[in-house]
Design a protein around this motif. Structure first.
Motif, PDB file in Angstrom:
ATOM      1  N   ILE A   1      25.751  59.018  35.515  1.00 29.97           N
ATOM      2  CA  ILE A   1      24.511  58.807  34.755  1.00 29.97           C
ATOM      3  C   ILE A   1      24.527  59.634  33.476  1.00 29.97           C
ATOM      4  O   ILE A   1      24.092  59.176  32.412  1.00 29.97           O
ATOM      5  N   GLY A   2      25.065  60.873  33.557  1.00 29.52           N
ATOM      6  CA  GLY A   2      25.131  61.730  32.376  1.00 29.52           C
ATOM      7  C   GLY A   2      26.058  61.179  31.311  1.00 29.52           C
ATOM      8  O   GLY A   2      25.755  61.261  30.106  1.00 29.52           O
ATOM      9  N   ALA A   3      27.189  60.607  31.724  1.00 31.67           N
ATOM     10  CA  ALA A   3      28.119  60.019  30.756  1.00 31.67           C
ATOM     11  C   ALA A   3      27.470  58.832  30.053  1.00 31.67           C
ATOM     12  O   ALA A   3      27.620  58.653  28.829  1.00 31.67           O
ATOM     13  N   ALA A   4      26.726  58.018  30.811  1.00 22.91           N
ATOM     14  CA  ALA A   4      26.023  56.879  30.200  1.00 22.91           C
ATOM     15  C   ALA A   4      24.973  57.361  29.201  1.00 22.91           C
ATOM     16  O   ALA A   4      24.849  56.811  28.094  1.00 22.91           O
ATOM     17  N   SER A   5      24.210  58.405  29.578  1.00 24.12           N
ATOM     18  CA  SER A   5      23.173  58.908  28.668  1.00 24.12           C
ATOM     19  C   SER A   5      23.790  59.533  27.418  1.00 24.12           C
ATOM     20  O   SER A   5      23.248  59.393  26.312  1.00 24.12           O
ATOM     21  N   SER A   6      24.936  60.220  27.570  1.00 22.41           N
ATOM     22  CA  SER A   6      25.617  60.795  26.407  1.00 22.41           C
ATOM     23  C   SER A   6      26.096  59.705  25.458  1.00 22.41           C
ATOM     24  O   SER A   6      26.012  59.848  24.236  1.00 22.41           O
ATOM     25  N   ALA A   7      26.601  58.598  26.034  1.00 19.98           N
ATOM     26  CA  ALA A   7      27.059  57.484  25.202  1.00 19.98           C
ATOM     27  C   ALA A   7      25.890  56.860  24.446  1.00 19.98           C
ATOM     28  O   ALA A   7      26.007  56.532  23.254  1.00 19.98           O
ATOM     29  N   ILE A   8      24.749  56.705  25.136  1.00 16.09           N
ATOM     30  CA  ILE A   8      23.554  56.151  24.490  1.00 16.09           C
ATOM     31  C   ILE A   8      23.091  57.070  23.356  1.00 16.09           C
ATOM     32  O   ILE A   8      22.780  56.615  22.243  1.00 16.09           O
ATOM     33  N   PHE A   9      23.058  58.373  23.636  1.00 21.00           N
ATOM     34  CA  PHE A   9      22.645  59.339  22.620  1.00 21.00           C
ATOM     35  C   PHE A   9      23.603  59.307  21.423  1.00 21.00           C
ATOM     36  O   PHE A   9      23.172  59.318  20.267  1.00 21.00           O
ATOM     37  N   LEU A  10      24.893  59.259  21.701  1.00 20.60           N
ATOM     38  CA  LEU A  10      25.888  59.234  20.624  1.00 20.60           C
ATOM     39  C   LEU A  10      25.745  57.976  19.776  1.00 20.60           C
ATOM     40  O   LEU A  10      25.933  58.014  18.553  1.00 20.60           O
ATOM     41  N   TYR A  11      25.405  56.851  20.408  1.00 21.55           N
ATOM     42  CA  TYR A  11      25.210  55.618  19.645  1.00 21.55           C
ATOM     43  C   TYR A  11      24.034  55.775  18.685  1.00 21.55           C
ATOM     44  O   TYR A  11      24.101  55.350  17.519  1.00 21.55           O
ATOM     45  N   GLY A  12      22.938  56.388  19.168  1.00 24.42           N
ATOM     46  CA  GLY A  12      21.799  56.625  18.287  1.00 24.42           C
ATOM     47  C   GLY A  12      22.144  57.549  17.139  1.00 24.42           C
ATOM     48  O   GLY A  12      21.746  57.318  15.986  1.00 24.42           O
ATOM     49  N   VAL A  13      22.909  58.600  17.440  1.00 24.46           N
ATOM     50  CA  VAL A  13      23.325  59.544  16.394  1.00 24.46           C
ATOM     51  C   VAL A  13      24.236  58.864  15.376  1.00 24.46           C
ATOM     52  O   VAL A  13      24.147  59.108  14.169  1.00 24.46           O
TER      53      VAL A  13
END
Length: 526
Positions: free
Chosen positions: A168-180
């Motif tokens: 779940i953390g890897a998915a959230s990091s990927a989502i955050f990185l996409y926004g950044v």
């Protein structure tokens, strides 16, 4: 650029506290490699000394030049307070960890090294003012947290919790990185937060649909880190399966870093869509307060109950972020400062009870006061403080948040917060009643077989010290709260990027309410 100008622009002295933690980490790591398992006798004390030295270094940086590393790191007053909260949470976690890790048969020094790495990630994240540094700091904190969660390698529950957290953390990091990355593209290749907004406006205009899309992804990543509904699914399972000291650190240190990131990133990089992110965070706060407190009522495990409690507490803290006033930001900081001790105190009690009985079921606490009065007193006060019972620290934290919200006109948030606080008092007092009110014949089997209280066992003295520190701080931080109020207000008033973003308090209010606020304010602000 000559060396003198480069050194002046780097201003590396700003990260002296982090440097102290890095040196401490290396001493523990190398010492363990040389000495072996015998290093467990001194590594916890070196770790605590290093973390406290970092807090002292932060104290002396209060009025120093905050900008460093060519603008990538900002050591302003707000970041100093958040870095101090994270370092203190790691120090208290170290105190309550020693006996737990030793009894599990795993290496203590390795645990402390990973804990300090997570602390470093959180401290750097609190002051990061540039997209690349934000992401690297966030991943340092996250990866260390995954390792800590799965540290008990022989425990299937710990392995399961680590796997769930990682996925779940890897998915959230990927989502955050996409926004950044969207932010980076919209600004024309700018990574410094303070310059992103100007470039987005010049490239796309005030209302950019790209900025709204980036905001959605960024908020999703931040909400995962602070365990806000509906991004909370990992929390109960990870809290239940992880080693309890790890849960204690995640509930305070990781959450504080997440809120520090939320304030800096949302206020600095998304002012053009401030209405949108205020609306989204209002919804997240309401959902977190309602779901966290209601679902906690049905829990039978103490760790799962505290997991849902931490979700609800995130909702309370978000009130200050949503209203965006000076009192709102200051109330966030104050609440996190007192939350540090009352929540870590609660987890310290859970650790001690688990070490002595092997269970964390709420029903097994029945009649505990007859066998362990200190543990009963500490857990009772910490739970009552989390519920907001006066005159404990949690009461003053909540009343400051609610007062700031009411003054800013966020009546729905405040009323929902008050109602859900009443709900939370029920499940906290249920545990206290079970420990204190039960008759001797209703004592649980775990308490009947409770071992003799012996503080002389290896690793028990640090746990006792941690318990007493949390007990004293939770009891007196509310009664003697003026210095903490002054620190919280000062951290907001002296932070440059907040000055332009602070929302003025509405003046068009009913006369009765206005006079009530005037009468209340001197009692809450020094």
């Amino acid at each position: 650029m000559d060396f003198a100008n480069l050194a002046a622009q780097l201003n590396a002295g700003t990260i002296l506290p982090e440097g102290v933690v890095i040196v401490t980490l290396l001493v523990v790591l190398v010492g363990d490699l040389i000495v072996g398992r015998a290093s467990a006798r001194w590594t916890p004390y070196v770790t605590i000394a290093g973390l406290l030295a970092a807090v002292v270094a932060l104290y002396f940086q209060w009025d120093s030049n905050p900008i460093s590393f060519l603008g990538a790191f900002n050591g302003d007053a707000l970041s100093i307070v958040f870095r101090g909260i994270i370092a203190l949470s790691a120090a208290v976690t170290t105190l309550i960890t020693v006996r737990y890790v030793e009894q599990s048969g795993t290496s203590l020094a390795e645990f402390l090294v990973i804990l300090m790495t997570a602390t470093l990630g959180g401290m750097f994240l609190s002051g990061s003012d540039e997209l690349v540094m934000i992401f690297v700091s966030l991943e340092t904190l996250s990866i260390s947290s995954y390792l800590l969660t799965g540290y008990m390698k022989r425990d299937p529950r710990s392995n399961e919790a680590a796997l769930k957290y990682l996925l779940i953390g890897a998915a959230s990091s990927a989502i955050f990185l996409y926004g950044v990355s969207l932010l980076y593209g919209l600004s024309g290749g700018e990574t410094h937060l303070s310059r992103i907004t100007a470039d987005i406006i010049s490239n796309s205009g005030d209302q950019s649909i790209g900025a709204v899309i980036a905001l959605v992804f960024v908020i999703a990543g931040i909400a995962f880190k602070i365990a806000a509904v509906p991004f909370h699914q990992w929390t109960p399972d990870v809290y239940e399966g992880s080693p309890t000291p790890v849960v204690a650190f995640l509930s305070v240190g990781s959450k504080a870093a997440g809120f520090a990131l939320a304030i800096r990133l949302l206020v600095t990089a998304f002012p053009t869509v401030s209405e949108q992110w205020h609306f989204v965070l209002t919804a997240l706060a309401l959902l977190s307060m309602v779901l966290g407190n209601v679902v906690a009522l049905a829990q039978t495990s103490m760790k799962r109950m505290l997991a849902y409690s931490s979700i609800a507490q995130a909702g309370f803290v978000m009130i200050g972020l949503v209203i965006g006033t000076e009192a709102g930001y200051a109330s966030m900081v104050f609440y996190l400062m007192v939350y540090l001790f009352m929540n870590l105190g609660g987890f310290a009690c859970v650790i001690l009870f688990t070490l002595r009985t092997g269970t964390d079921e709420i029903s097994e606490y029945s009649g505990l006061y007859q066998k362990d009065p200190l543990l009963t007193l500490c857990l009772s006060l910490c739970l009552l403080s989390l519920g907001g019972i006066p005159p404990l620290a949690g009461f003053f934290g909540k009343i400051y948040l609610f007062w700031a919200g009411w003054q800013a006109g966020a009546y729905t948030l405040v009323l929902v917060g008050l109602l859900t606080s009443v709900v939370s008092i029920y499940y906290y007092i249920r545990v206290v009643k079970m420990m204190v009110v039960k008759e001797p014949e209703e004592m649980s089997n775990a308490v009947k077989n409770y071992p003799e209280v012996r503080w002389t066992l290896p690793g028990m003295r640090p746990l006792q010290v941690g318990l007493i520190i949390c007990l004293v701080a939770t009891t007196f931080a509310g009664i003697l709260s003026n210095p903490l109020f002054a620190l919280a207000n000062g951290s907001v008033a002296q932070t440059e990027f907040l000055k332009s973003a602070i929302v003025p308090v509405p003046t068009a209010r009913p006369v009765a309410l206005q006079s009530a606020a005037v009468q209340t304010a001197p009692e809450l602000t020094p």
